[in-house]
Design a protein around this motif. Structure first.
Motif: not given
Length: 262
Positions: A152-180
């Motif tokens: 609702k708030h970030f994608e319309p302003a130009g963010a790319t939203i990447k979805e994960y099945q678990t929060q751990d997966e999102a956190n691990n991708d952040l640590a690896a630099g695959r998301v900002d």
């Protein structure tokens, strides 16, 4: 007598209830938790035994309400259908009370309420705003209020939203630099930031702007529509453990502040 929560293994018959004193056995209810780990709230070990803040909360509420509770893991994206088809009797898995969810299920009073944060890599500077995220990849857990908020708030302003099945997966991708950046509630993200991996890579960029329609009014126990007797029992139990010190005791095992909120 305090009744221990029993884990219901997928595909196995329902465990026999514990004996209790008095003329009748306690009512047995199946407590749905997301099968995906969500530390520090719900975490399974290798044997399938669950622990965490919400397991302690459920244990305390069930003991106070004299309910014989069985922990029943269900995939997050199927947990509301499981409730409405009576595969489980209540949801205790960090589900926020929102107007959209209240169209299909009911909720008890809230039992915790914390801010929503965005965290990111330490070597990038931006704010948790639509402008700050307009060129960033933001990780969120699918089928959550955070996914809805980001869409609702970030994608319309130009963010790319990447979805994960678990929060751990999102956190691990952040640590690896695959998301900002990733978005989630304060307590879940603080657990990651306190870890060796999280403390090395990432920091808090800020709290998101309020949106009660999306983020809701805190976390409550999800119930089937019309299950007023169980709702009344649970609301009475939540109030009681707040007043008798039980809530404060298990809360202190995990956090150095009261997560109940307003």
């Amino acid at each position: 007598m305090k009744k221990l929560l029993k884990v219901l293994a997928t595909g196995l018959p329902l465990a026999v209830g514990l004996a209790v004193t008095g003329p009748a056995a306690a009512e047995q209810v199946k407590v749905g938790v997301a099968a995906e780990p969500y530390p520090p709230f719900t975490v399974p070990d290798a044997s399938g035994k669950w622990s965490g803040w919400e397991i302690d909360f459920a244990d305390a509420v069930c003991a106070e309400a004299k309910l014989d509770c069985v922990i029943t893991p269900v995939s997050w994206d199927g947990i509301i259908p499981a409730l409405n088809t009576k595969k489980i009797d209540m949801i205790v898995t960090s589900m926020s009370i929102t107007a959209e969810r209240e169209k299909t299920i009911d909720f008890t009073d809230h039992y915790y309420k914390v801010p929503t944060l965005v965290i990111g890599l330490k070597d990038t500077q931006f704010e948790a705003t639509p402008e700050g995220l307009n060129d960033k990849i933001l990780g969120v857990q699918a089928s959550t209020i955070h996914q809805a908020y980001a869409k609702k708030h970030f994608e319309p302003a130009g963010a790319t939203i990447k979805e994960y099945q678990t929060q751990d997966e999102a956190n691990n991708d952040l640590a690896a630099g695959r998301v900002d950046a990733v978005q989630a509630d304060q307590l879940a993200l603080q657990t990651f930031l306190d870890s060796e991996t999280g403390s090395a890579c990432c920091d808090i960029k800020g709290s998101v702007a309020p949106d009660d329609d999306v983020l809701g009014q805190g976390v409550g126990i999800g119930l089937r529509k019309g299950d007023t007797e169980l709702k009344d029992k649970l609301n009475t139990a939540i109030k009681a453990i707040r007043e008798n010190g039980t809530y404060a005791k298990f809360n202190a095992k995990y956090f150095d502040f009261d997560v109940y909120g307003e």
